[in-house]
Design an enzyme around this catalytic site. Structure first.
Site, PDB file in Angstrom:
ATOM      1  N   GLU A  79       2.373  10.787 -32.477  1.00  0.00           N
ATOM      2  CA  GLU A  79       1.365  11.474 -33.290  1.00  0.00           C
ATOM      3  C   GLU A  79       1.894  12.794 -33.829  1.00  0.00           C
ATOM      4  OE1 GLU A  79      -2.587  10.282 -30.688  1.00  0.00           O
ATOM      5  OE2 GLU A  79      -1.971  12.354 -30.881  1.00  0.00           O
ATOM      6  N   CYS A  99       2.165  20.154 -36.265  1.00  0.00           N
ATOM      7  CA  CYS A  99       2.362  20.045 -34.820  1.00  0.00           C
ATOM      8  C   CYS A  99       3.119  18.750 -34.546  1.00  0.00           C
ATOM      9  CB  CYS A  99       0.985  20.041 -34.149  1.00  0.00           C
ATOM     10  SG  CYS A  99       1.045  19.785 -32.382  1.00  0.00           S
ATOM     11  N   CYS A 133       4.482  11.291 -22.073  1.00  0.00           N
ATOM     12  CA  CYS A 133       4.851  12.540 -21.393  1.00  0.00           C
ATOM     13  C   CYS A 133       4.724  12.334 -19.893  1.00  0.00           C
ATOM     14  CB  CYS A 133       3.916  13.667 -21.842  1.00  0.00           C
ATOM     15  SG  CYS A 133       4.330  15.280 -21.130  1.00  0.00           S
ATOM     16  N   CYS A 184      -0.338  16.650 -16.750  1.00  0.00           N
ATOM     17  CA  CYS A 184      -1.423  17.638 -16.718  1.00  0.00           C
ATOM     18  C   CYS A 184      -2.763  16.893 -16.693  1.00  0.00           C
ATOM     19  CB  CYS A 184      -1.346  18.567 -17.930  1.00  0.00           C
ATOM     20  SG  CYS A 184       0.205  19.494 -17.982  1.00  0.00           S
ATOM     21  N   CYS A 223      -4.963  16.419 -19.986  1.00  0.00           N
ATOM     22  CA  CYS A 223      -4.304  16.085 -21.260  1.00  0.00           C
ATOM     23  C   CYS A 223      -4.262  14.577 -21.486  1.00  0.00           C
ATOM     24  CB  CYS A 223      -2.882  16.637 -21.230  1.00  0.00           C
ATOM     25  SG  CYS A 223      -1.955  16.277 -22.727  1.00  0.00           S
ATOM     26  N   CYS A 229      -4.466  16.072 -28.051  1.00  0.00           N
ATOM     27  CA  CYS A 229      -3.099  15.573 -27.933  1.00  0.00           C
ATOM     28  C   CYS A 229      -3.095  14.175 -27.338  1.00  0.00           C
ATOM     29  CB  CYS A 229      -2.289  16.479 -27.014  1.00  0.00           C
ATOM     30  SG  CYS A 229      -2.454  18.194 -27.442  1.00  0.00           S
TER      31      CYS A 229
HETATM   32  N1  SAH Z   1       4.243  20.066 -23.105  1.00  0.00           N
HETATM   33  C1  SAH Z   1       4.095  21.233 -23.921  1.00  0.00           C
HETATM   34  C2  SAH Z   1       3.697  20.964 -25.350  1.00  0.00           C
HETATM   35  C3  SAH Z   1       2.658  19.921 -25.612  1.00  0.00           C
HETATM   36  S1  SAH Z   1       0.968  20.271 -25.146  1.00  0.00           S
HETATM   37  C4  SAH Z   1       3.151  22.208 -23.264  1.00  0.00           C
HETATM   38  O1  SAH Z   1       2.621  21.898 -22.210  1.00  0.00           O
HETATM   39  O2  SAH Z   1       3.004  23.306 -23.765  1.00  0.00           O
HETATM   40  C5  SAH Z   1       0.448  21.509 -26.280  1.00  0.00           C
HETATM   41  C6  SAH Z   1      -0.740  22.311 -25.793  1.00  0.00           C
HETATM   42  O3  SAH Z   1      -1.961  21.559 -25.895  1.00  0.00           O
HETATM   43  C7  SAH Z   1      -0.618  22.709 -24.341  1.00  0.00           C
HETATM   44  O4  SAH Z   1      -1.031  24.038 -24.168  1.00  0.00           O
HETATM   45  C8  SAH Z   1      -1.580  21.744 -23.695  1.00  0.00           C
HETATM   46  O5  SAH Z   1      -1.964  22.208 -22.441  1.00  0.00           O
HETATM   47  C9  SAH Z   1      -2.691  21.697 -24.704  1.00  0.00           C
HETATM   48  N2  SAH Z   1      -3.634  20.585 -24.560  1.00  0.00           N
HETATM   49  C10 SAH Z   1      -3.447  19.392 -23.979  1.00  0.00           C
HETATM   50  N3  SAH Z   1      -4.561  18.650 -24.023  1.00  0.00           N
HETATM   51  C11 SAH Z   1      -5.497  19.378 -24.636  1.00  0.00           C
HETATM   52  C12 SAH Z   1      -6.855  19.157 -24.978  1.00  0.00           C
HETATM   53  N4  SAH Z   1      -7.457  18.021 -24.709  1.00  0.00           N
HETATM   54  N5  SAH Z   1      -7.523  20.164 -25.610  1.00  0.00           N
HETATM   55  C13 SAH Z   1      -6.895  21.324 -25.928  1.00  0.00           C
HETATM   56  N6  SAH Z   1      -5.615  21.580 -25.637  1.00  0.00           N
HETATM   57  C14 SAH Z   1      -4.911  20.634 -24.992  1.00  0.00           C
END
Ligand code: SAH
Length: 348
Positions: A92, A105, A112, A116, A119, A336
């Site tokens: 994406e 982005c 991944c 987390c 996510c 994401c």
């Molecule tokens: N792995 C990297 C980059 C990808 S995630 C990182 O962790 O920074 C990019 C950002 O989006 C991160 O801050 C992540 O925590 C956030 N993110 C993930 N899922 C999300 C969601 N559902 N709503 C808002 N931000 C989210």
């Protein structure tokens, strides 16, 4: 067919590759001009390169490594692209229209492994790293669309699916390609790499003295909570992370961005705000408070606006600069990995 994309090559590697064909270094700049300025999609049209060379290149390399499978456009024009790669993997990419310009982005991996809890990307485990060219392809596809409107990609954030510092070399090659003066020349200060906090890569990045921006996904002000939300905290706890970040920021005179998603009842109390401010105060840094995009699968909820503002005020009062980001594209699968997760489920 599984061909390498020519977008994989930073200028220096393009020079080396062309030297292998007996070509002088200036040919790499001509190639870059065709690819990134004229946005050529075939080698045949590269009329100032020797015909024999363009034929040889076309046998080994493809140009655009992504094809569009799906695109969703939100009311605020945020556009989410689902791309297919040459091996059938899907990724994406998101285009956002800000008043300071267009931001793309990009994803850095297929799936991944960081896991987390909040996510959607982690719903699908990492299948592989993206090559530099597959990241460049995401930019070039969208840039070609924007060309029709006379617009350009102004900012790039490596914040899509994947952990960029778990794919360090390719991500740094990608940055160097889009940053090159002979290509798209997207300024280093307009490129942001976001990491969940892989300390050895942060130290390596610090030693490289790059001008790209660094953002850290923090999301919790203490190890106990952070460990629950982000497994990476077990490998690299906050004191190690903050230590690496402090030396990066001081040695390079760079301002850091801390990303903090507000999760209702999880990390958004007054106490969390004070802890967060205590953690960051004194650093050349600010906190970007991000409204959470809800994902059906996990039960986390968005903090309401009043609580978000209170959190924001509290960290500011405790001496830390912050911004409260507004939501983008929340009427599409913008979180994401959401679009991809839905698509992969439909495939099964
Ligand atoms: N792995 C990297 C980059 C990808 S995630 C990182 O962790 O920074 C990019 C950002 O989006 C991160 O801050 C992540 O925590 C956030 N993110 C993930 N899922 C999300 C969601 N559902 N709503 C808002 N931000 C989210």
């Amino acid at each position: 067919m599984n061909m390498r994309t020519i977008y994989d090559l930073p200028l220096s590697k393009a020079e080396e590759m062309l030297a292998g064909y007996g070509q002088k270094p200036y040919r790499a700049k001509q190639l870059y001009n065709w690819l990134y300025r004229k946005r050529a999609l075939s080698f045949a049209e590269m009329s100032d390169l020797p015909a024999a060379l363009t034929q040889q290149l076309a046998e080994v390399y493809c140009t655009m490594p992504v094809t569009l499978l799906d695109k969703q456009v939100a009311r605020d024009r945020t556009a989410k692209y689902l791309f297919e790669l040459s091996d059938g993997s899907t990724i994406e990419t998101v285009l956002m229209h800000f008043n300071f310009g267009k931001s793309v982005c990009v994803s850095s991996q297929v799936g991944c492994n960081m896991g987390c809890a909040f996510c959607a990307s982690g719903l699908l485990k990492k299948q592989r790293d993206l090559t530099a060219g597959e990241m460049v392809g995401q930019i070039m596809y969208i840039q070609k669309e924007l060309d029709a409107e006379g617009e350009r990609v102004d900012n790039v954030v490596v914040m899509g699916t994947g952990e960029p510092f778990d794919n360090y070399d390719n991500v740094l090659d990608f940055c160097s390609i889009i940053n090159s003066d002979h290509g798209l020349s997207i300024g280093a200060r307009h490129i942001t790499i976001s990491t969940c906090g892989i300390v050895p890569s942060i130290r390596r990045f610090a030693e490289g003295h790059y001008q790209y921006n660094l953002a850290i996904s923090l999301h919790a002000p203490n190890d106990e909570l952070r460990r629950e939300l982000m497994p990476v905290d077990r490998a690299y706890p906050l004191d190690e992370l903050m230590d690496a970040l402090r030396s990066y920021s001081e040695d390079n005179h760079r301002r850091l961005t801390f990303e903090y998603i507000l999760l209702k009842g999880v990390n958004d109390s007054d106490e969390h705000a004070v802890q967060l401010a205590d953690l960051i105060r004194g650093m050349n840094a600010y906190v970007n408070l991000i409204p959470y995009n809800e994902v059906d699968e996990n039960g986390f909820k968005t903090t309401d606006e009043r609580t978000s503002l209170r959190f924001y005020d509290l960290i500011m009062k405790h001496g830390v600069k912050a911004t409260l980001r507004s939501k983008h594209g929340d009427d599409i699968d913008a979180a994401c990995g959401q679009l991809r997760a839905r698509h992969e489920r439909n495939r099964e």
